[in-house]
Design an enzyme around this catalytic site. Structure first.
Site, short mmCIF file in Angstrom:
data_model
loop_
_atom_site.label_atom_id
_atom_site.label_comp_id
_atom_site.label_asym_id
_atom_site.label_seq_id
_atom_site.Cartn_x
_atom_site.Cartn_y
_atom_site.Cartn_z
N SER A 16 8.59 1.10 -14.92
CA SER A 16 9.51 0.17 -15.59
C SER A 16 8.87 -0.56 -16.75
O SER A 16 7.65 -0.73 -16.80
CB SER A 16 9.99 -0.90 -14.61
N1 SAH Z 1 7.09 0.40 -9.13
C1 SAH Z 1 6.57 1.52 -9.91
C2 SAH Z 1 7.63 2.32 -10.64
C3 SAH Z 1 8.61 2.91 -9.73
S1 SAH Z 1 9.42 4.37 -10.29
C4 SAH Z 1 5.46 1.08 -10.84
O1 SAH Z 1 5.06 -0.10 -10.82
O2 SAH Z 1 4.96 1.93 -11.59
C5 SAH Z 1 10.23 4.72 -8.76
C6 SAH Z 1 9.34 5.38 -7.74
O3 SAH Z 1 10.05 5.42 -6.51
C7 SAH Z 1 8.98 6.82 -8.09
O4 SAH Z 1 7.58 6.96 -8.11
C8 SAH Z 1 9.62 7.62 -6.96
O5 SAH Z 1 8.85 8.77 -6.59
C9 SAH Z 1 9.66 6.60 -5.84
N2 SAH Z 1 10.64 6.86 -4.77
C10 SAH Z 1 11.91 7.33 -4.86
N3 SAH Z 1 12.48 7.40 -3.64
C11 SAH Z 1 11.54 6.97 -2.75
C12 SAH Z 1 11.53 6.82 -1.34
N4 SAH Z 1 12.58 7.13 -0.56
N5 SAH Z 1 10.40 6.34 -0.75
C13 SAH Z 1 9.31 6.02 -1.50
N6 SAH Z 1 9.26 6.15 -2.84
C14 SAH Z 1 10.37 6.62 -3.46
#
Ligand code: SAH
Length: 211
Positions: free
Chosen positions: A59
């Site tokens: 983000s």
């Molecule tokens: N917070 C992160 C950005 C998140 S992007 C940062 O600081 O960089 C969203 C992330 O959620 C992705 O890496 C994706 O793989 C993960 N994601 C999606 N569904 C998920 C789930 N059910 N459990 C864990 N992670 C998940």
């Protein structure tokens, strides 16, 4: 982060409504360039989302700031993040909370994030590979939960793992569309819901991915 980079980041954050001193200090301390690939290092302090491995995105700083501020983390809190991605958001939470658990479904991302946390010596963050939509029943209840991927509805297991008085910030809506960032607070009798803003996140997906 050079003093100019820090200045630029703080000006951006304030102009987007991030005014909480503790959040601003935490974001000043955690260098975003250490969490993105070298290709994008020059854009690490710009207020833009950046591509990361496994087709995901990290983000933009103002969204990280707004979500962290909305979460209202207290120093004694145990926090769960769903969607570790790069580990940037969890590194910021680690400055504000007693303990942070962060779950990522992509094994490769989880490993890199863990290495990033270790390199920074963050000892109060535990990174777990798994499907975060189930939460972490063994560590529950949590004071705060932050979901950084979009769910169609706030996942039931996460609601159940909030302590009474605790809150969760989660983007809700259909992926690839504008979603609503909501804050859910658990009360003795149920849950209160507040709509905060519109956001755009990658979807919350079930299961673990080995790539
Ligand atoms: N917070 C992160 C950005 C998140 S992007 C940062 O600081 O960089 C969203 C992330 O959620 C992705 O890496 C994706 O793989 C993960 N994601 C999606 N569904 C998920 C789930 N059910 N459990 C864990 N992670 C998940």
């Amino acid at each position: 982060m050079s003093p100019e980079d820090t200045m630029r980041l703080l000006v951006t954050l304030r102009s987007r409504g991030v005014t909480d001193k503790r959040v601003l200090t935490a974001m000043e301390r955690v260098d975003r360039a250490r969490f993105v690939s070298e290709t994008f290092a020059s854009r690490a302090y710009a207020d833009v989302p950046l591509p990361i491995a496994a087709g995901q995105t990290t983000s933009q700083p103002s969204v990280v700031g707004i979500m962290t501020q909305a979460l209202g983390v207290e120093p004694r809190d145990k926090v769960l993040e769903v969607g570790t991605g790069t580990g940037y958001q969890s590194a910021i939470l680690s400055q504000l909370a007693r303990r942070v658990y962060t779950v990522e479904r992509h094994r490769a991302l989880a490993q890199t994030a863990r290495a990033n946390h270790e390199a920074l010596g963050l000892t109060n963050v535990t990174q777990i590979t798994g499907d975060g939509s189930h939460g972490l029943p063994d560590q529950a209840p949590f004071d705060r939960i932050l979901v950084t991927a979009a769910a169609e509805d706030p996942p039931g297991p996460l609601l159940a793992q909030l302590r009474i008085g605790g809150s969760m910030v989660v983007p809700v809506g259909v992926s690839d569309h504008v979603q609503t960032l909501i804050k859910v607070t658990r009360t003795p009798g149920g849950y209160d819901y507040d709509e905060l803003s519109t956001v755009r996140f990658v979807p919350l997906v079930e299961g673990v991915e080995n790539g």
